[in-house]
Design an enzyme around this catalytic site. Structure first.
Site, PDB file in Angstrom:
ATOM      1  CB  ILE A  28      74.257  30.343  52.427  1.00 28.44           C
ATOM      2  CG1 ILE A  28      75.755  30.617  52.441  1.00 28.44           C
ATOM      3  CG2 ILE A  28      73.770  30.009  51.023  1.00 28.44           C
ATOM      4  CD1 ILE A  28      76.612  29.395  52.187  1.00 28.44           C
ATOM      5  CG  ASN A  41      74.169  19.162  39.739  1.00 28.68           C
ATOM      6  OD1 ASN A  41      74.755  19.655  38.787  1.00 28.68           O
ATOM      7  ND2 ASN A  41      72.902  19.442  40.018  1.00 28.68           N
ATOM      8  N   GLY A  49      67.663  22.475  47.180  1.00 28.41           N
ATOM      9  CA  GLY A  49      68.455  22.754  48.370  1.00 28.41           C
ATOM     10  C   GLY A  49      69.146  24.098  48.301  1.00 28.41           C
ATOM     11  CB  VAL A  50      72.369  25.241  49.715  1.00 28.56           C
ATOM     12  CG1 VAL A  50      73.383  24.330  49.092  1.00 28.56           C
ATOM     13  CG2 VAL A  50      72.965  26.602  50.007  1.00 28.56           C
ATOM     14  CG  ASP A  51      73.208  24.629  43.127  1.00 26.44           C
ATOM     15  OD1 ASP A  51      74.077  25.514  43.310  1.00 26.44           O
ATOM     16  OD2 ASP A  51      73.053  24.052  42.042  1.00 26.44           O
ATOM     17  CB  SER A 134      77.795  15.917  50.991  1.00 21.52           C
ATOM     18  OG  SER A 134      78.488  15.943  49.769  1.00 21.52           O
ATOM     19  N   GLY A 136      72.481  17.294  52.590  1.00 23.23           N
ATOM     20  CA  GLY A 136      71.071  17.355  52.234  1.00 23.23           C
ATOM     21  C   GLY A 136      70.702  16.162  51.361  1.00 23.23           C
TER      22      GLY A 136
HETATM   23  P1  ADP Z   1      73.795  18.297  48.794  1.00 25.53           P
HETATM   24  O1  ADP Z   1      73.197  17.854  47.490  1.00 25.53           O
HETATM   25  O2  ADP Z   1      75.280  18.567  48.701  1.00 25.53           O
HETATM   26  O3  ADP Z   1      73.426  17.383  49.915  1.00 25.53           O
HETATM   27  P2  ADP Z   1      71.763  20.233  49.657  1.00 25.53           P
HETATM   28  O4  ADP Z   1      71.545  21.604  49.108  1.00 25.53           O
HETATM   29  O5  ADP Z   1      70.692  19.219  49.454  1.00 25.53           O
HETATM   30  O6  ADP Z   1      73.170  19.738  49.044  1.00 25.53           O
HETATM   31  O7  ADP Z   1      72.068  20.330  51.217  1.00 25.53           O
HETATM   32  C1  ADP Z   1      73.286  20.808  51.747  1.00 25.53           C
HETATM   33  C2  ADP Z   1      73.013  21.557  53.029  1.00 25.53           C
HETATM   34  O8  ADP Z   1      72.544  22.866  52.727  1.00 25.53           O
HETATM   35  C3  ADP Z   1      71.943  20.919  53.921  1.00 25.53           C
HETATM   36  O9  ADP Z   1      72.422  20.945  55.263  1.00 25.53           O
HETATM   37  C4  ADP Z   1      70.761  21.856  53.753  1.00 25.53           C
HETATM   38  O10 ADP Z   1      69.936  21.881  54.915  1.00 25.53           O
HETATM   39  C5  ADP Z   1      71.465  23.167  53.576  1.00 25.53           C
HETATM   40  N1  ADP Z   1      70.690  24.273  52.960  1.00 25.53           N
HETATM   41  C6  ADP Z   1      69.577  24.214  52.199  1.00 25.53           C
HETATM   42  N2  ADP Z   1      69.193  25.450  51.838  1.00 25.53           N
HETATM   43  C7  ADP Z   1      70.093  26.323  52.380  1.00 25.53           C
HETATM   44  C8  ADP Z   1      70.235  27.740  52.386  1.00 25.53           C
HETATM   45  N3  ADP Z   1      69.389  28.555  51.736  1.00 25.53           N
HETATM   46  N4  ADP Z   1      71.284  28.283  53.075  1.00 25.53           N
HETATM   47  C9  ADP Z   1      72.166  27.480  53.727  1.00 25.53           C
HETATM   48  N5  ADP Z   1      72.093  26.137  53.757  1.00 25.53           N
HETATM   49  C10 ADP Z   1      71.061  25.565  53.102  1.00 25.53           C
END
Ligand code: ADP
Length: 184
Positions: A28, A41, A49-51, A134, A136
């Site tokens: 993203i 969070n 993860g994405v954050d 949510s 991940g």
């Molecule tokens: P949550 O804690 O809300 O579950 P996560 O970040 O663990 O958040 O995961 C949310 C989604 O983001 C998952 O489907 C994960 O595969 C995805 N994700 C992880 N890294 C990236 C990224 N760089 N770009 C887009 N999506 C991502």
């Protein structure tokens, strides 16, 4: 359908309509849109993860800005500048932790997606990229999560015109594509 929307107070021009939803499989932080969304969070303290990817790409000022806001309840979202990212804003959205599905998680996830659109409308962002909130670390099953994402983002009145559903894995990308093209 339009609870919580105050038409007249939106920064964009025109009238609220239905956004176009597309699917992008990848990172993203590479999306060139007005606002990218991260799965934050409640403490807005950064995470994995994405954050983690969003904070790494934006630089340390993003963590300073989100720490200054300090808290966001589950189902909500806050907005900050995007600093080193190609977008103008980051929307930090807090989805529910999956606890088996009977603790209000589906409603909370829908509320999170509505909050994302509300924050985008406040600043006049017309293109946004949204991860699978949510699904991940928070453990929400991908299929109902994708259904809630597509339904909520396509049924909530908004000034946002272009929504990129960002799937990091092929399963999520496939779920989104099937939901957007139900005949195939
Ligand atoms: P949550 O804690 O809300 O579950 P996560 O970040 O663990 O958040 O995961 C949310 C989604 O983001 C998952 O489907 C994960 O595969 C995805 N994700 C992880 N890294 C990236 C990224 N760089 N770009 C887009 N999506 C991502």
């Amino acid at each position: 359908m339009s609870e919580g929307h105050t038409d007249g107070e939106q920064a964009g021009s025109g009238t609220a309509g239905t956004p176009r939803l597309t699917v992008f499989r990848g990172d993203i932080t590479r999306c060139q849109v007005d606002a990218i969304v991260t799965a934050a969070n409640e403490a807005l303290a950064g995470g994995g993860g994405v954050d983690g990817a969003v904070h790494a790409a934006a630089g340390p000022r993003l963590l300073e800005a989100s720490r200054a806001i300090g808290h966001c309840p589950t189902g909500g979202a806050v907005i900050t500048p995007a600093f080193g990212l190609p977008s103008r804003w980051v929307i930090h959205a807090v989805g529910p932790i999956w606890r088996g599905g009977r603790a209000g998680e589906p409603e909370q996830l829908a509320a999170t997606y509505r909050s994302i659109l509300a924050r985008a409308d406040e600043v006049g962002a017309v293109s946004i990229a949204v991860p699978a909130i949510s699904t991940g670390v928070y453990g929400f099953p991908p299929e109902p999560a994708a259904r809630i994402a597509v339904t909520t983002l396509s049924e909530t009145p908004t000034m946002v015109g272009e929504i990129t559903l960002v799937a990091f894995d092929p399963l999520t990308a496939d779920l989104y594509r099937r939901l957007l093209q139900p005949d195939q």
